[in-house]
Structures are given as structure tokens and as C-alpha cells.
Design a protein around this motif. Structure first.
Motif, PDB file in Angstrom:
ATOM      1  N   ALA A   1       3.826   5.696  -5.465  1.00 23.70           N
ATOM      2  CA  ALA A   1       4.041   5.591  -6.867  1.00 23.70           C
ATOM      3  C   ALA A   1       2.975   6.449  -7.555  1.00 23.70           C
ATOM      4  O   ALA A   1       3.274   7.167  -8.510  1.00 23.70           O
ATOM      5  N   ARG A   2       1.692   6.402  -7.262  1.00 25.73           N
ATOM      6  CA  ARG A   2       0.645   6.914  -8.128  1.00 25.73           C
ATOM      7  C   ARG A   2       0.400   8.313  -7.591  1.00 25.73           C
ATOM      8  O   ARG A   2      -0.431   9.177  -8.099  1.00 25.73           O
ATOM      9  N   PHE A   3       0.734   8.599  -6.287  1.00 31.59           N
ATOM     10  CA  PHE A   3       0.009   9.904  -5.841  1.00 31.59           C
ATOM     11  C   PHE A   3       1.232  10.567  -4.861  1.00 31.59           C
ATOM     12  O   PHE A   3       1.006  10.609  -3.651  1.00 31.59           O
ATOM     13  N   PRO A   4       2.293  10.979  -5.584  1.00 22.79           N
ATOM     14  CA  PRO A   4       3.470  11.484  -4.942  1.00 22.79           C
ATOM     15  C   PRO A   4       2.990  12.625  -3.929  1.00 22.79           C
ATOM     16  O   PRO A   4       3.849  13.013  -3.051  1.00 22.79           O
TER      17      PRO A   4
ATOM     18  N   SER B   1     -11.943  14.145  -6.317  1.00 17.33           N
ATOM     19  CA  SER B   1     -12.375  13.128  -5.417  1.00 17.33           C
ATOM     20  C   SER B   1     -13.045  12.170  -6.238  1.00 17.33           C
ATOM     21  O   SER B   1     -13.691  12.528  -7.072  1.00 17.33           O
ATOM     22  N   ARG B   2     -12.655  10.800  -5.790  1.00 14.44           N
ATOM     23  CA  ARG B   2     -13.133   9.794  -6.771  1.00 14.44           C
ATOM     24  C   ARG B   2     -12.825   8.517  -5.919  1.00 14.44           C
ATOM     25  O   ARG B   2     -12.392   8.493  -4.980  1.00 14.44           O
ATOM     26  N   ARG B   3     -13.570   7.388  -6.621  1.00  9.75           N
ATOM     27  CA  ARG B   3     -13.271   6.057  -6.261  1.00  9.75           C
ATOM     28  C   ARG B   3     -12.502   5.272  -7.352  1.00  9.75           C
ATOM     29  O   ARG B   3     -13.236   5.277  -8.426  1.00  9.75           O
ATOM     30  N   GLU B   4     -11.662   4.632  -7.215  1.00 10.37           N
ATOM     31  CA  GLU B   4     -11.181   4.012  -8.240  1.00 10.37           C
ATOM     32  C   GLU B   4     -10.724   2.492  -7.878  1.00 10.37           C
ATOM     33  O   GLU B   4     -10.423   2.242  -6.623  1.00 10.37           O
ATOM     34  N   VAL B   5     -10.656   1.543  -8.818  1.00 16.52           N
ATOM     35  CA  VAL B   5      -9.949   0.271  -8.581  1.00 16.52           C
ATOM     36  C   VAL B   5      -8.987  -0.013  -9.414  1.00 16.52           C
ATOM     37  O   VAL B   5      -9.161  -0.063 -10.654  1.00 16.52           O
ATOM     38  N   ILE B   6      -7.920  -0.611  -9.030  1.00 15.37           N
ATOM     39  CA  ILE B   6      -6.677  -0.817  -9.890  1.00 15.37           C
ATOM     40  C   ILE B   6      -6.220  -2.056  -9.378  1.00 15.37           C
ATOM     41  O   ILE B   6      -6.700  -2.810  -8.472  1.00 15.37           O
ATOM     42  N   ARG B   7      -5.174  -2.493 -10.303  1.00 17.86           N
ATOM     43  CA  ARG B   7      -4.389  -3.690  -9.650  1.00 17.86           C
ATOM     44  C   ARG B   7      -2.899  -3.116  -9.524  1.00 17.86           C
ATOM     45  O   ARG B   7      -2.271  -2.659 -10.361  1.00 17.86           O
ATOM     46  N   HIS B   8      -2.485  -3.536  -8.232  1.00 18.78           N
ATOM     47  CA  HIS B   8      -0.963  -3.012  -8.090  1.00 18.78           C
ATOM     48  C   HIS B   8      -0.288  -4.254  -7.647  1.00 18.78           C
ATOM     49  O   HIS B   8      -0.611  -5.059  -6.782  1.00 18.78           O
ATOM     50  N   GLU B   9       0.841  -4.528  -8.570  1.00 18.50           N
ATOM     51  CA  GLU B   9       1.936  -5.879  -8.299  1.00 18.50           C
ATOM     52  C   GLU B   9       0.874  -7.205  -8.104  1.00 18.50           C
ATOM     53  O   GLU B   9       1.004  -7.784  -7.512  1.00 18.50           O
ATOM     54  N   GLY B  10      -0.312  -7.239  -9.149  1.00 13.55           N
ATOM     55  CA  GLY B  10      -0.964  -8.218  -9.234  1.00 13.55           C
ATOM     56  C   GLY B  10      -2.032  -8.392  -8.187  1.00 13.55           C
ATOM     57  O   GLY B  10      -2.921  -9.315  -8.015  1.00 13.55           O
ATOM     58  N   ARG B  11      -2.289  -7.304  -7.429  1.00 10.72           N
ATOM     59  CA  ARG B  11      -3.321  -7.458  -6.186  1.00 10.72           C
ATOM     60  C   ARG B  11      -4.226  -6.162  -6.413  1.00 10.72           C
ATOM     61  O   ARG B  11      -3.878  -4.982  -6.738  1.00 10.72           O
TER      62      ARG B  11
ATOM     63  N   ALA C   1       0.876  -1.215   0.031  1.00  8.33           N
ATOM     64  CA  ALA C   1      -0.145  -0.044  -0.008  1.00  8.33           C
ATOM     65  C   ALA C   1       0.882   1.231   0.008  1.00  8.33           C
ATOM     66  O   ALA C   1       0.552   2.161  -0.613  1.00  8.33           O
ATOM     67  N   LEU C   2       2.037   1.312   0.851  1.00 10.41           N
ATOM     68  CA  LEU C   2       2.810   2.388   0.787  1.00 10.41           C
ATOM     69  C   LEU C   2       3.421   2.721  -0.574  1.00 10.41           C
ATOM     70  O   LEU C   2       3.536   3.720  -0.684  1.00 10.41           O
ATOM     71  N   GLU C   3       3.939   1.394  -1.252  1.00  9.43           N
ATOM     72  CA  GLU C   3       4.627   1.549  -2.574  1.00  9.43           C
ATOM     73  C   GLU C   3       3.340   2.031  -3.587  1.00  9.43           C
ATOM     74  O   GLU C   3       3.917   3.059  -4.278  1.00  9.43           O
ATOM     75  N   LEU C   4       2.319   1.396  -3.447  1.00  5.18           N
ATOM     76  CA  LEU C   4       1.171   2.187  -4.231  1.00  5.18           C
ATOM     77  C   LEU C   4       1.083   3.606  -4.270  1.00  5.18           C
ATOM     78  O   LEU C   4       0.932   4.514  -5.194  1.00  5.18           O
ATOM     79  N   VAL C   5       0.825   4.120  -3.092  1.00  3.66           N
ATOM     80  CA  VAL C   5       0.541   5.532  -2.696  1.00  3.66           C
ATOM     81  C   VAL C   5       1.691   6.391  -3.240  1.00  3.66           C
ATOM     82  O   VAL C   5       1.597   7.286  -3.756  1.00  3.66           O
TER      83      VAL C   5
END
Length: 241
Positions: free
Chosen positions: A17-20, A54-64, A11-15
Motif C-alpha cells: 500500500a505505501r511502497f508499491p 533513505s530514512r526511518r519512519e514509525v507509522i500505525r498500520h491497521e491499529g498496529r 506487513a505485506l499489505e503495508l509494503v
């Protein structure tokens, strides 16, 4: 590294990478509660600068899979209010119970306190019209389940599902407690009323496993008695245009 630590790291890596430019983030859901399975997704609330959307998103990060609840400081209170109006508190509980990931200047901590205050207030009470409609709808499903032949299992199961859903709606509203859908329906139900809630769930199970509607009908009747009784003739619903 255990599964929870691994999920936090993801989760930390995702945040990052995508939301610096994120002002803060929390990891909620099954991971935060220690109930994650191999297929559990990441529920992450991210606080964005006000220039964002503001929004809601569903993504896949590192296969999850990751479900992202993205809010700005300006928009978050309105989203909290909408979440409360829905009576489920999905976003509120992510903020309240989530594991802190980042909080650059304390804004995330402020929002989490706000979410806790809204949760403590509870969902809004039903209006008189909503109580009347809820009693009428639940009475209809209970009557249909009572009169329906057990041989048509497809229809019987559908009636049992709707009867349970409407009964939970009224029982949680009676207690001014949060409700839920999916797996959260039994969890919130048992939190609100362990005795009556379990009777409803066991009644639903009796229909599913034994085609026996009587326990669910009995439990439903007790819920209706608690909130004013069954409602059939005399019910009126104005049409709006």
C-alpha cells in the motif's frame, strides 16, 4: 491463521500500500524470531529505488505500530557501516534474520548477504583511548556504588543501571561481540559471555530487589580485571575543540 502469519500478511499489505515501487522487503524483530507479544510492533526493512530517500519512519498500520527502515540500494552500504560503528547492529540484524516479504529482482537477497558479512565481521574494536575511558568510567561508577549509602535507593538504583551499562560495553567489546540497549542489552550480553554476563545481571537484580550492591560490585571488578584493571589516578582525556 496464527499470529505470525497474520503479522506477515499485515506487513505485506503495508509494503504494497505505501511502497508499491519497493524492490524488496523483510519483516524482522520479535515476529521473525517467534517472540512477538500482542503489543509487538512490525519491524520492516524496505528497499526503495535510488530516486527515493533513505530514512526511518514509525507509522500505525491497521491499529498496529510499524517501524520502517527504508533504504535505497545506493545508500544501504553506508547505513550498514554506520550501524556497525554503533556496535549494536540493529538494522543489520533486521536484514539478516528477517522473514522475506518481497524481492522483485534479487536485490534484497544481495543486501541480506551483505548484512550477514558485516555481522560476521563483528563490531569494530575499541581504540586505546576508548578502552582507557571505558575503564575509568566503569571504575567511577563502581566506586560510587561501593561508597554510596543503601538508604538512598533512587541514587543507588541509578548507579547500578549505569554500572551495568558500562560493564556490558566493555565486556562485549572484549569479546568483539554486538551489544544492545533496552531488552537487547541482556540478550546480547548473555550471547557474548553467559557466565560473566549472568553474574552482572544477577548483581543488578540484587541491587534492585535487596539493595545489596556487593554482587554487582564483585562482577564489575571481574570485568575490569579482564580488560586491564580499574583506572583512577593517571587517567587523562584531552579536550577537543
Amino acid at each position: 491463521m496464527n499470529d505470525r502469519d497474520s503479522a506477515v500478511a499485515q506487513a505485506l499489505e503495508l509494503v504494497g500500500a505505501r511502497f508499491p515501487d519497493a524492490l524488496g522487503a523483510v519483516l524482522g524483530g520479535s515476529v521473525a524470531r517467534g517472540r512477538a507479544t500482542a503489543g509487538s510492533d512490525l519491524d520492516v526493512a524496505v528497499l526503495l529505488p535510488d530516486a527515493e530517500t533513505s530514512r526511518r519512519e514509525v507509522i500505525r498500520h491497521e491499529g498496529r505500530l510499524a517501524e520502517l527502515f527504508l533504504h535505497t540500494r545506493a545508500d544501504a552500504p553506508a547505513h550498514f557501516a554506520r550501524d556497525r560503528a554503533l556496535r549494536r547492529g540493529t538494522i543489520l540484524f533486521v536484514y539478516d534474520q528477517g522473514l522475506p516479504l518481497t524481492d522483485t529482482v534479487g536485490h534484497m537477497a544481495e543486501l541480506r548477504e551483505h548484512a550477514r558479512a558485516v555481522i560476521a565481521e563483528g563490531p569494530p574494536p575499541l581504540t586505546e583511548a576508548e578502552w582507557f575511558r571505558g575503564r575509568y568510567v566503569l571504575t567511577c561508577f563502581m566506586d560510587d556504588l561501593t561508597d554510596h549509602p543503601r538508604t538512598d535507593r533512587y541514587e543507588q538504583l541509578a548507579l547500578a543501571d549505569f554500572t551495568l551499562r558500562e560493564a556490558v560495553h566493555l565486556l562485549t567489546a572484549h569479546h568483539r561481540s554486538w551489544t544492545g540497549i533496552g531488552k537487547w542489552l541482556p540478550r546480547r550480553l548473555l550471547e557474548a559471555d553467559p557466565v560473566r554476563g549472568r553474574a552482572l545481571l544477577e548483581g543488578h537484580r540484587a541491587v534492585a530487589e535487596h539493595a545489596d550492591p556487593l554482587p554487582l560490585i564483585t562482577a564489575t571488578g571481574q570485568i575490569l580485571d579482564l580488560v586491564g584493571g580499574p583506572l583512577r589516578e593517571g587517567y587523562t582525556q584531552p579536550w577537543t575543540t
